[in-house]
Design a protein around this motif. Structure first.
Motif, short mmCIF file in Angstrom:
data_model
loop_
_atom_site.label_atom_id
_atom_site.label_comp_id
_atom_site.label_asym_id
_atom_site.label_seq_id
_atom_site.Cartn_x
_atom_site.Cartn_y
_atom_site.Cartn_z
N GLU A 81 1.44 -5.83 -11.67
CA GLU A 81 1.33 -4.44 -11.23
C GLU A 81 2.66 -3.71 -11.38
O GLU A 81 2.69 -2.50 -11.66
N ARG A 82 3.76 -4.42 -11.21
CA ARG A 82 5.07 -3.81 -11.42
C ARG A 82 5.19 -3.37 -12.88
O ARG A 82 5.69 -2.27 -13.17
N GLU A 83 4.76 -4.22 -13.78
CA GLU A 83 4.83 -3.87 -15.19
C GLU A 83 3.95 -2.66 -15.49
O GLU A 83 4.36 -1.74 -16.21
N GLU A 84 2.74 -2.65 -14.95
CA GLU A 84 1.83 -1.52 -15.18
C GLU A 84 2.43 -0.22 -14.66
O GLU A 84 2.33 0.83 -15.30
N THR A 85 3.06 -0.29 -13.49
CA THR A 85 3.68 0.91 -12.92
C THR A 85 4.82 1.40 -13.78
O THR A 85 4.96 2.61 -14.02
N PRO A 132 15.40 -1.02 -12.88
CA PRO A 132 14.16 -1.78 -12.67
C PRO A 132 13.81 -2.69 -13.84
O PRO A 132 13.28 -3.78 -13.63
N LEU A 133 14.12 -2.27 -15.06
CA LEU A 133 13.83 -3.13 -16.21
C LEU A 133 14.69 -4.38 -16.19
O LEU A 133 14.24 -5.48 -16.52
N ARG A 134 15.94 -4.24 -15.79
CA ARG A 134 16.83 -5.40 -15.71
C ARG A 134 16.36 -6.38 -14.64
O ARG A 134 16.59 -7.59 -14.75
N ASP A 135 15.69 -5.86 -13.63
CA ASP A 135 15.26 -6.70 -12.51
C ASP A 135 13.92 -7.37 -12.74
O ASP A 135 13.53 -8.24 -11.98
N MET A 136 13.20 -6.97 -13.77
CA MET A 136 11.88 -7.53 -14.03
C MET A 136 12.00 -8.99 -14.50
O MET A 136 12.90 -9.33 -15.24
N ASP A 176 0.82 -1.21 0.00
CA ASP A 176 0.00 0.00 0.00
C ASP A 176 0.86 1.26 0.00
O ASP A 176 0.60 2.21 -0.76
N TRP A 177 1.87 1.27 0.87
CA TRP A 177 2.75 2.44 0.92
C TRP A 177 3.63 2.51 -0.32
O TRP A 177 3.93 3.60 -0.81
N ALA A 178 4.03 1.36 -0.85
CA ALA A 178 4.83 1.36 -2.07
C ALA A 178 4.06 2.01 -3.22
O ALA A 178 4.61 2.81 -3.98
N ARG A 179 2.79 1.67 -3.37
CA ARG A 179 1.97 2.26 -4.44
C ARG A 179 1.89 3.78 -4.29
O ARG A 179 2.00 4.52 -5.27
N ARG A 198 13.27 -0.59 -5.21
CA ARG A 198 12.93 -1.29 -3.96
C ARG A 198 11.42 -1.34 -3.76
O ARG A 198 10.86 -2.37 -3.37
N LEU A 199 10.75 -0.23 -4.04
CA LEU A 199 9.30 -0.18 -3.88
C LEU A 199 8.61 -0.98 -4.98
O LEU A 199 7.59 -1.62 -4.74
N LEU A 200 9.16 -0.93 -6.16
CA LEU A 200 8.59 -1.68 -7.27
C LEU A 200 8.55 -3.17 -6.96
O LEU A 200 7.60 -3.88 -7.31
N ASN A 201 9.59 -3.65 -6.27
CA ASN A 201 9.66 -5.07 -5.93
C ASN A 201 8.65 -5.48 -4.86
O ASN A 201 8.51 -6.68 -4.58
N CYS A 202 7.97 -4.53 -4.26
CA CYS A 202 6.93 -4.84 -3.28
C CYS A 202 5.61 -5.21 -3.94
O CYS A 202 4.68 -5.66 -3.26
#
Length: 483
Positions: A378-382, A400-404, A356-359, A369-373
Protein backbone atom coordinates in the motif's frame (compact mmCIF):
# COMPACT_ATOMS: atom_id res chain seq x y z
CA UNK A 1 65.88 -27.63 7.16
CA UNK A 2 63.77 -25.36 9.36
CA UNK A 3 60.23 -24.26 8.54
CA UNK A 4 61.32 -20.72 7.65
CA UNK A 5 64.09 -22.02 5.41
CA UNK A 6 61.73 -24.38 3.59
CA UNK A 7 59.24 -21.58 3.19
CA UNK A 8 61.91 -19.33 1.64
CA UNK A 9 62.90 -22.10 -0.74
CA UNK A 10 59.28 -22.62 -1.85
CA UNK A 11 58.94 -18.90 -2.48
CA UNK A 12 62.20 -18.74 -4.47
CA UNK A 13 61.96 -21.83 -6.68
CA UNK A 14 58.15 -22.08 -6.89
CA UNK A 15 55.66 -24.48 -5.39
CA UNK A 16 55.86 -26.80 -8.41
CA UNK A 17 59.45 -27.67 -7.43
CA UNK A 18 59.20 -27.25 -3.66
CA UNK A 19 55.73 -27.38 -2.01
CA UNK A 20 54.92 -25.11 0.90
CA UNK A 21 55.81 -26.78 4.23
CA UNK A 22 53.20 -27.30 6.95
CA UNK A 23 53.43 -24.87 9.90
CA UNK A 24 55.27 -26.23 12.96
CA UNK A 25 52.98 -28.05 15.39
CA UNK A 26 54.26 -25.79 18.20
CA UNK A 27 52.39 -22.86 16.71
CA UNK A 28 49.06 -24.66 17.10
CA UNK A 29 47.70 -23.48 13.74
CA UNK A 30 46.86 -25.11 10.45
CA UNK A 31 46.38 -23.65 6.96
CA UNK A 32 42.82 -22.68 5.93
CA UNK A 33 40.96 -25.23 3.84
CA UNK A 34 40.71 -24.92 0.08
CA UNK A 35 43.88 -22.90 -0.62
CA UNK A 36 45.93 -23.42 -3.75
CA UNK A 37 49.66 -24.14 -3.41
CA UNK A 38 50.47 -20.51 -4.25
CA UNK A 39 47.96 -19.25 -1.68
CA UNK A 40 49.51 -21.59 0.93
CA UNK A 41 52.88 -19.94 0.46
CA UNK A 42 51.42 -16.43 0.80
CA UNK A 43 49.32 -17.46 3.80
CA UNK A 44 52.34 -18.91 5.60
CA UNK A 45 54.49 -15.93 4.68
CA UNK A 46 52.03 -13.73 6.55
CA UNK A 47 52.13 -16.17 9.47
CA UNK A 48 55.94 -16.18 9.47
CA UNK A 49 55.99 -12.37 9.54
CA UNK A 50 53.63 -12.31 12.52
CA UNK A 51 55.72 -14.93 14.35
CA UNK A 52 58.95 -13.06 13.66
CA UNK A 53 57.51 -9.77 14.87
CA UNK A 54 56.07 -11.27 18.04
CA UNK A 55 59.33 -13.08 18.86
CA UNK A 56 61.09 -9.72 19.07
CA UNK A 57 58.74 -8.55 21.84
CA UNK A 58 59.96 -9.08 25.37
CA UNK A 59 56.47 -9.43 26.84
CA UNK A 60 55.36 -13.00 27.48
CA UNK A 61 51.76 -14.10 27.68
CA UNK A 62 50.42 -16.26 30.45
CA UNK A 63 48.63 -19.37 29.17
CA UNK A 64 45.46 -18.11 30.86
CA UNK A 65 45.54 -15.04 28.61
CA UNK A 66 45.51 -17.07 25.42
CA UNK A 67 42.13 -17.44 23.69
CA UNK A 68 40.49 -20.79 23.19
CA UNK A 69 41.10 -22.25 19.72
CA UNK A 70 38.45 -21.53 17.13
CA UNK A 71 35.76 -24.21 16.89
CA UNK A 72 35.39 -26.15 13.62
CA UNK A 73 33.25 -24.64 10.86
CA UNK A 74 30.53 -27.10 9.87
CA UNK A 75 28.84 -24.90 7.25
CA UNK A 76 30.02 -25.54 3.67
CA UNK A 77 32.27 -22.90 2.17
CA UNK A 78 31.01 -20.74 -0.69
CA UNK A 79 31.92 -21.85 -4.22
CA UNK A 80 35.21 -20.73 -5.74
CA UNK A 81 33.36 -18.35 -8.05
CA UNK A 82 31.39 -16.79 -5.21
CA UNK A 83 34.56 -16.49 -3.11
CA UNK A 84 36.45 -14.79 -5.95
CA UNK A 85 33.62 -12.29 -6.43
CA UNK A 86 33.61 -11.44 -2.72
CA UNK A 87 37.40 -11.08 -2.72
CA UNK A 88 37.17 -8.78 -5.73
CA UNK A 89 34.61 -6.59 -3.96
CA UNK A 90 36.67 -6.43 -0.77
CA UNK A 91 40.12 -5.86 -2.27
CA UNK A 92 39.75 -4.44 -5.79
CA UNK A 93 36.11 -3.38 -6.24
CA UNK A 94 35.22 -2.67 -9.89
CA UNK A 95 32.45 -0.31 -8.74
CA UNK A 96 32.24 2.71 -6.46
CA UNK A 97 32.29 2.42 -2.68
CA UNK A 98 28.52 2.75 -2.26
CA UNK A 99 27.82 0.03 -4.83
CA UNK A 100 30.55 -2.15 -3.30
CA UNK A 101 28.84 -1.99 0.10
CA UNK A 102 25.48 -2.91 -1.43
CA UNK A 103 26.97 -5.85 -3.32
CA UNK A 104 28.82 -7.17 -0.25
CA UNK A 105 25.52 -7.05 1.62
CA UNK A 106 23.89 -8.94 -1.27
CA UNK A 107 26.65 -11.57 -1.15
CA UNK A 108 26.05 -12.12 2.58
CA UNK A 109 22.30 -12.46 2.06
CA UNK A 110 22.80 -15.00 -0.72
CA UNK A 111 25.23 -16.94 1.46
CA UNK A 112 22.62 -17.07 4.21
CA UNK A 113 19.91 -18.18 1.79
CA UNK A 114 22.05 -21.04 0.45
CA UNK A 115 23.68 -22.04 3.75
CA UNK A 116 27.22 -21.09 2.67
CA UNK A 117 29.97 -19.33 4.60
CA UNK A 118 32.74 -16.84 3.90
CA UNK A 119 36.20 -18.34 3.19
CA UNK A 120 38.41 -17.99 6.26
CA UNK A 121 41.06 -15.97 4.44
CA UNK A 122 38.52 -13.20 3.70
CA UNK A 123 37.18 -12.86 7.24
CA UNK A 124 39.65 -10.20 8.51
CA UNK A 125 39.05 -7.77 5.65
CA UNK A 126 35.29 -8.39 5.73
CA UNK A 127 35.10 -7.76 9.49
CA UNK A 128 37.18 -4.61 9.06
CA UNK A 129 34.70 -3.34 6.46
CA UNK A 130 31.78 -4.17 8.76
CA UNK A 131 33.33 -1.99 11.49
CA UNK A 132 32.54 1.11 9.43
CA UNK A 133 29.49 -0.12 7.49
CA UNK A 134 26.43 -0.90 9.67
CA UNK A 135 24.55 -2.27 6.65
CA UNK A 136 27.26 -4.91 6.20
CA UNK A 137 27.64 -5.58 9.92
CA UNK A 138 23.92 -6.34 10.25
CA UNK A 139 24.19 -9.16 7.71
CA UNK A 140 27.37 -10.92 8.86
CA UNK A 141 25.51 -13.69 10.63
CA UNK A 142 25.41 -16.56 9.84
CA UNK A 143 27.59 -16.19 6.73
CA UNK A 144 30.84 -15.64 8.67
CA UNK A 145 30.49 -19.04 10.32
CA UNK A 146 32.04 -20.25 13.58
CA UNK A 147 35.50 -18.84 12.75
CA UNK A 148 34.06 -15.41 12.07
CA UNK A 149 32.13 -15.40 15.34
CA UNK A 150 35.31 -16.48 17.13
CA UNK A 151 37.18 -13.52 15.61
CA UNK A 152 34.37 -11.15 16.59
CA UNK A 153 34.48 -12.40 20.18
CA UNK A 154 38.25 -11.87 20.33
CA UNK A 155 37.86 -8.34 19.05
CA UNK A 156 34.98 -7.45 21.34
CA UNK A 157 36.45 -9.03 24.48
CA UNK A 158 36.45 -6.52 27.28
CA UNK A 159 34.81 -3.77 25.20
CA UNK A 160 31.14 -4.53 25.79
CA UNK A 161 29.18 -2.72 28.46
CA UNK A 162 28.12 -5.29 31.08
CA UNK A 163 24.46 -5.75 31.71
CA UNK A 164 23.32 -3.78 34.74
CA UNK A 165 22.07 -5.61 37.78
CA UNK A 166 20.39 -4.56 40.98
CA UNK A 167 23.79 -4.39 42.68
CA UNK A 168 25.88 -2.56 40.06
CA UNK A 169 23.33 -0.07 38.70
CA UNK A 170 24.60 2.69 40.97
CA UNK A 171 28.14 2.16 39.63
CA UNK A 172 27.13 3.03 36.07
CA UNK A 173 27.49 6.60 34.90
CA UNK A 174 24.28 8.32 33.86
CA UNK A 175 24.93 8.07 30.10
CA UNK A 176 25.99 4.42 30.43
CA UNK A 177 22.87 3.60 32.43
CA UNK A 178 20.71 5.14 29.71
CA UNK A 179 22.52 3.09 27.04
CA UNK A 180 22.02 -0.05 29.10
CA UNK A 181 18.30 0.65 29.40
CA UNK A 182 18.06 1.26 25.65
CA UNK A 183 19.78 -2.08 25.02
CA UNK A 184 17.60 -3.89 27.53
CA UNK A 185 14.35 -2.41 26.20
CA UNK A 186 15.02 -4.07 22.84
CA UNK A 187 15.36 -7.57 24.28
CA UNK A 188 13.45 -7.42 27.58
CA UNK A 189 11.17 -4.37 27.95
CA UNK A 190 9.78 -5.55 31.29
CA UNK A 191 13.27 -5.98 32.82
CA UNK A 192 14.29 -2.46 31.76
CA UNK A 193 11.10 -1.01 33.22
CA UNK A 194 11.65 -2.87 36.49
CA UNK A 195 15.26 -1.58 36.77
CA UNK A 196 14.08 1.98 36.23
CA UNK A 197 11.20 1.65 38.67
CA UNK A 198 13.43 0.12 41.36
CA UNK A 199 16.02 2.91 41.12
CA UNK A 200 13.62 5.79 40.45
CA UNK A 201 14.09 7.50 43.82
CA UNK A 202 17.91 7.41 43.59
CA UNK A 203 18.04 9.31 40.28
CA UNK A 204 18.30 13.01 39.61
CA UNK A 205 15.62 14.79 37.59
CA UNK A 206 17.60 14.80 34.33
CA UNK A 207 18.47 11.14 34.78
CA UNK A 208 14.82 10.25 35.41
CA UNK A 209 13.79 12.09 32.24
CA UNK A 210 16.56 10.53 30.11
CA UNK A 211 15.90 7.03 31.42
CA UNK A 212 12.16 7.46 31.00
CA UNK A 213 12.73 8.30 27.34
CA UNK A 214 14.09 4.78 26.75
CA UNK A 215 10.57 3.43 27.25
CA UNK A 216 9.78 4.71 23.76
CA UNK A 217 11.36 1.46 22.52
CA UNK A 218 8.68 -1.25 22.65
CA UNK A 219 6.32 1.12 24.45
CA UNK A 220 3.18 -0.66 25.61
CA UNK A 221 0.26 -0.62 28.02
CA UNK A 222 2.39 -2.32 30.69
CA UNK A 223 4.43 0.89 30.96
CA UNK A 224 1.41 2.98 31.95
CA UNK A 225 1.77 2.63 35.73
CA UNK A 226 5.34 3.98 35.70
CA UNK A 227 4.33 6.81 33.37
CA UNK A 228 1.39 7.74 35.61
CA UNK A 229 3.84 7.82 38.52
CA UNK A 230 6.07 10.16 36.52
CA UNK A 231 3.14 12.58 35.97
CA UNK A 232 3.40 13.38 39.71
CA UNK A 233 7.14 14.08 39.55
CA UNK A 234 8.37 17.38 40.95
CA UNK A 235 10.49 18.05 37.86
CA UNK A 236 8.74 19.53 34.82
CA UNK A 237 11.13 17.79 32.40
CA UNK A 238 10.10 14.41 33.82
CA UNK A 239 6.38 15.20 33.67
CA UNK A 240 6.72 16.35 30.05
CA UNK A 241 8.57 13.16 29.09
CA UNK A 242 5.84 11.04 30.68
CA UNK A 243 3.05 13.00 28.96
CA UNK A 244 4.76 12.65 25.59
CA UNK A 245 4.95 8.87 25.96
CA UNK A 246 1.36 8.61 27.18
CA UNK A 247 0.29 10.47 24.03
CA UNK A 248 1.22 7.25 22.21
CA UNK A 249 -1.07 5.05 24.34
CA UNK A 250 -4.67 5.75 23.21
CA UNK A 251 -6.05 3.11 25.60
CA UNK A 252 -4.47 4.65 28.72
CA UNK A 253 -6.33 6.29 31.60
CA UNK A 254 -4.82 9.66 30.64
CA UNK A 255 -6.16 9.23 27.09
CA UNK A 256 -9.64 8.63 28.50
CA UNK A 257 -9.34 11.75 30.64
CA UNK A 258 -8.29 13.77 27.59
CA UNK A 259 -11.21 12.33 25.61
CA UNK A 260 -13.58 13.58 28.30
CA UNK A 261 -12.10 17.06 27.92
CA UNK A 262 -12.07 17.08 24.10
CA UNK A 263 -15.51 15.69 23.28
CA UNK A 264 -17.50 18.72 24.57
CA UNK A 265 -15.32 21.04 22.47
CA UNK A 266 -16.29 19.42 19.15
CA UNK A 267 -19.42 19.75 17.07
CA UNK A 268 -20.39 19.71 13.40
CA UNK A 269 -22.40 22.69 12.19
CA UNK A 270 -23.99 23.75 8.94
CA UNK A 271 -26.79 22.42 6.76
CA UNK A 272 -25.53 22.58 3.19
CA UNK A 273 -21.89 23.08 4.01
CA UNK A 274 -20.82 21.08 7.03
CA UNK A 275 -17.80 22.14 9.07
CA UNK A 276 -16.23 21.36 12.41
CA UNK A 277 -16.55 23.97 15.10
CA UNK A 278 -13.94 23.59 17.83
CA UNK A 279 -14.10 25.44 21.12
CA UNK A 280 -10.99 26.28 23.13
CA UNK A 281 -10.34 24.68 26.54
CA UNK A 282 -11.13 26.56 29.72
CA UNK A 283 -8.71 27.18 32.59
CA UNK A 284 -7.29 23.81 33.69
CA UNK A 285 -8.11 22.35 37.09
CA UNK A 286 -5.63 20.37 39.20
CA UNK A 287 -6.30 17.12 37.30
CA UNK A 288 -5.76 18.84 33.93
CA UNK A 289 -2.52 20.40 35.16
CA UNK A 290 -1.31 16.95 36.21
CA UNK A 291 -2.05 15.63 32.71
CA UNK A 292 0.21 18.28 31.18
CA UNK A 293 -2.19 21.06 30.20
CA UNK A 294 -0.45 24.40 30.69
CA UNK A 295 -1.58 26.70 33.52
CA UNK A 296 -2.42 30.36 33.07
CA UNK A 297 0.76 32.46 32.86
CA UNK A 298 1.58 34.92 35.64
CA UNK A 299 1.13 37.76 33.17
CA UNK A 300 -0.47 38.05 29.77
CA UNK A 301 -3.08 35.94 28.06
CA UNK A 302 -2.99 32.12 28.23
CA UNK A 303 -2.10 30.23 25.06
CA UNK A 304 -5.43 28.51 24.48
CA UNK A 305 -4.35 26.99 21.16
CA UNK A 306 -1.44 25.22 22.86
CA UNK A 307 -3.86 23.87 25.45
CA UNK A 308 -6.05 22.56 22.65
CA UNK A 309 -3.01 20.94 21.03
CA UNK A 310 -2.23 19.12 24.29
CA UNK A 311 -5.78 17.83 24.62
CA UNK A 312 -5.95 16.70 20.99
CA UNK A 313 -2.57 14.94 21.24
CA UNK A 314 -3.56 13.09 24.37
CA UNK A 315 -7.06 11.97 23.36
CA UNK A 316 -7.88 8.89 21.25
CA UNK A 317 -8.54 9.73 17.61
CA UNK A 318 -11.91 7.99 17.75
CA UNK A 319 -13.19 11.00 19.72
CA UNK A 320 -13.43 12.77 16.36
CA UNK A 321 -15.46 9.98 14.79
CA UNK A 322 -17.77 9.84 17.83
CA UNK A 323 -18.30 13.60 17.80
CA UNK A 324 -19.15 13.73 14.08
CA UNK A 325 -20.37 10.24 13.17
CA UNK A 326 -18.06 10.39 10.17
CA UNK A 327 -15.06 8.47 8.85
CA UNK A 328 -11.46 9.75 9.20
CA UNK A 329 -11.47 10.73 5.51
CA UNK A 330 -14.65 12.80 5.94
CA UNK A 331 -13.30 14.40 9.12
CA UNK A 332 -10.06 15.39 7.40
CA UNK A 333 -12.14 17.03 4.65
CA UNK A 334 -14.10 19.00 7.27
CA UNK A 335 -10.87 20.12 8.99
CA UNK A 336 -9.06 21.50 5.93
CA UNK A 337 -9.40 25.05 7.24
CA UNK A 338 -8.16 24.04 10.73
CA UNK A 339 -4.51 23.64 9.70
CA UNK A 340 -3.06 23.63 13.23
CA UNK A 341 -5.49 21.01 14.50
CA UNK A 342 -4.94 18.94 11.38
CA UNK A 343 -1.17 19.08 11.88
CA UNK A 344 -1.57 17.88 15.47
CA UNK A 345 -3.76 15.00 14.31
CA UNK A 346 -1.16 14.18 11.67
CA UNK A 347 1.57 14.02 14.34
CA UNK A 348 -0.41 11.78 16.65
CA UNK A 349 -1.62 9.45 13.88
CA UNK A 350 2.02 8.91 12.87
CA UNK A 351 3.12 8.32 16.48
CA UNK A 352 0.41 5.71 17.01
CA UNK A 353 0.78 4.11 13.59
CA UNK A 354 -2.94 4.54 12.87
CA UNK A 355 -3.44 3.23 9.32
CA UNK A 356 -6.99 4.57 8.81
CA UNK A 357 -6.03 8.12 9.72
CA UNK A 358 -2.77 7.83 7.79
CA UNK A 359 -4.68 6.95 4.60
CA UNK A 360 -7.01 9.90 5.05
CA UNK A 361 -4.23 12.39 5.77
CA UNK A 362 -2.04 11.16 2.91
CA UNK A 363 -4.72 12.35 0.50
CA UNK A 364 -3.75 15.90 1.47
CA UNK A 365 0.04 15.61 1.58
CA UNK A 366 2.80 13.07 1.23
CA UNK A 367 4.30 12.42 4.66
CA UNK A 368 6.96 9.78 5.33
CA UNK A 369 5.78 9.21 8.90
CA UNK A 370 2.26 8.43 7.72
CA UNK A 371 3.50 6.38 4.80
CA UNK A 372 5.32 4.11 7.26
CA UNK A 373 1.98 3.31 8.93
CA UNK A 374 0.86 1.39 5.84
CA UNK A 375 1.74 -2.12 4.62
CA UNK A 376 4.53 -2.16 2.04
CA UNK A 377 2.34 -2.81 -1.00
CA UNK A 378 0.00 0.00 0.00
CA UNK A 379 2.94 2.32 0.63
CA UNK A 380 4.12 1.70 -2.91
CA UNK A 381 0.64 2.30 -4.33
CA UNK A 382 0.36 5.57 -2.42
CA UNK A 383 3.75 6.76 -3.63
CA UNK A 384 2.88 5.86 -7.21
CA UNK A 385 -0.38 7.79 -6.93
CA UNK A 386 1.45 10.91 -5.71
CA UNK A 387 4.06 10.57 -8.45
CA UNK A 388 1.48 10.12 -11.21
CA UNK A 389 -0.73 12.94 -9.95
CA UNK A 390 2.24 15.27 -9.41
CA UNK A 391 0.84 16.13 -5.97
CA UNK A 392 4.32 16.05 -4.44
CA UNK A 393 7.39 18.05 -5.32
CA UNK A 394 9.79 15.60 -7.02
CA UNK A 395 12.44 16.37 -4.42
CA UNK A 396 9.99 15.64 -1.59
CA UNK A 397 9.81 12.11 -2.98
CA UNK A 398 13.47 11.39 -2.26
CA UNK A 399 13.11 10.74 1.48
CA UNK A 400 10.15 8.32 1.30
CA UNK A 401 11.70 6.56 -1.69
CA UNK A 402 14.97 6.09 0.18
CA UNK A 403 13.05 4.60 3.09
CA UNK A 404 11.11 2.06 1.02
CA UNK A 405 12.16 -1.61 1.34
CA UNK A 406 14.29 -2.74 -1.58
CA UNK A 407 13.93 -3.80 -4.28
CA UNK A 408 10.89 -1.74 -5.16
CA UNK A 409 7.96 -3.23 -6.99
CA UNK A 410 8.05 -3.00 -10.77
CA UNK A 411 5.29 -0.36 -10.97
CA UNK A 412 7.03 1.94 -8.47
CA UNK A 413 10.39 1.51 -10.20
CA UNK A 414 8.84 2.42 -13.57
CA UNK A 415 7.17 5.50 -12.10
CA UNK A 416 10.43 6.68 -10.52
CA UNK A 417 12.41 6.13 -13.73
CA UNK A 418 9.82 8.19 -15.60
CA UNK A 419 10.24 10.94 -13.00
CA UNK A 420 14.03 10.76 -13.36
CA UNK A 421 13.77 11.00 -17.15
CA UNK A 422 11.77 14.25 -16.90
CA UNK A 423 13.33 17.63 -17.55
CA UNK A 424 14.65 18.21 -14.01
CA UNK A 425 14.92 14.55 -13.11
CA UNK A 426 18.71 14.58 -12.84
CA UNK A 427 18.54 16.24 -9.43
CA UNK A 428 16.17 13.56 -8.12
CA UNK A 429 18.47 10.91 -9.58
CA UNK A 430 21.41 12.41 -7.68
CA UNK A 431 19.45 12.36 -4.42
CA UNK A 432 18.70 8.66 -4.96
CA UNK A 433 22.17 7.74 -6.22
CA UNK A 434 23.11 5.53 -3.26
CA UNK A 435 19.83 3.58 -3.17
CA UNK A 436 18.56 3.44 -6.75
CA UNK A 437 20.83 0.58 -7.93
CA UNK A 438 19.56 -1.81 -5.24
CA UNK A 439 16.03 -0.40 -5.36
CA UNK A 440 15.42 -1.17 -9.02
CA UNK A 441 14.19 -4.74 -9.57
CA UNK A 442 15.77 -6.74 -12.43
CA UNK A 443 12.61 -6.17 -14.49
CA UNK A 444 13.36 -2.41 -14.58
CA UNK A 445 16.89 -2.84 -15.94
CA UNK A 446 15.76 -2.63 -19.57
CA UNK A 447 13.90 0.64 -18.95
CA UNK A 448 17.01 2.07 -17.25
CA UNK A 449 19.14 0.91 -20.20
CA UNK A 450 16.84 2.67 -22.70
CA UNK A 451 17.02 5.88 -20.68
CA UNK A 452 20.81 5.68 -20.60
CA UNK A 453 21.01 5.17 -24.37
CA UNK A 454 19.17 8.41 -25.02
CA UNK A 455 21.25 11.45 -25.95
CA UNK A 456 21.48 13.25 -22.62
CA UNK A 457 23.71 16.10 -21.46
CA UNK A 458 22.80 15.55 -17.79
CA UNK A 459 25.97 13.91 -16.42
CA UNK A 460 24.45 13.22 -12.99
CA UNK A 461 21.51 11.33 -14.45
CA UNK A 462 23.74 9.30 -16.76
CA UNK A 463 26.07 8.40 -13.89
CA UNK A 464 23.22 7.16 -11.67
CA UNK A 465 21.68 5.09 -14.46
CA UNK A 466 25.06 3.64 -15.43
CA UNK A 467 25.77 2.64 -11.82
CA UNK A 468 22.33 1.05 -11.56
CA UNK A 469 23.08 -1.12 -14.59
CA UNK A 470 26.55 -1.99 -13.25
CA UNK A 471 24.98 -3.08 -10.00
CA UNK A 472 22.36 -5.19 -11.74
CA UNK A 473 25.01 -6.91 -13.84
CA UNK A 474 27.27 -7.72 -10.89
CA UNK A 475 24.27 -8.77 -8.80
CA UNK A 476 23.33 -11.25 -11.52
CA UNK A 477 26.86 -12.68 -11.39
CA UNK A 478 26.54 -13.14 -7.63
CA UNK A 479 23.21 -14.91 -8.02
CA UNK A 480 24.67 -17.30 -10.57
CA UNK A 481 27.70 -18.04 -8.35
CA UNK A 482 25.60 -19.59 -5.61
CA UNK A 483 24.07 -23.07 -6.05
Amino acid sequence: MTWLAELRTAALVGTARHPAPPPPSELGVRPPDGLSSEELVLDQAALADAVSRSSRESTTLDAADLPEPAPPDDAPIASDTAARLLELLLTQPPVGQELRDLLVADWLQLAQAFGRRVPHRLLPVLLALADTKPGVAALLQPAIGARGRWLQDLKARGSDLPAASATDWEELKSADATKELERLRKSSPAAAREYLSAHWETLGARERAAHLGTLATNLGDDDEDLLERALDDKAKVVREAAAGLLDQLPASARARRMATRLLPLLRVKGVLRKQFEIDLPSEPDAAALRDGIAPDPRSGEPDLLSRLDTVVRGAPLDVWTKASGRSPAAIVALLKSEKRVLETIRDIAALRGDGDWARALLELRLDLRLLNCLPQDEREETLIRHIRASTANPFALATPLRDMPRPWGTALAEAVLEQISAKNGGQLASMLADVLPAALPPQAAEQARRLLERSDDDAARRRVLREALQYQSFRQSLTEAFP
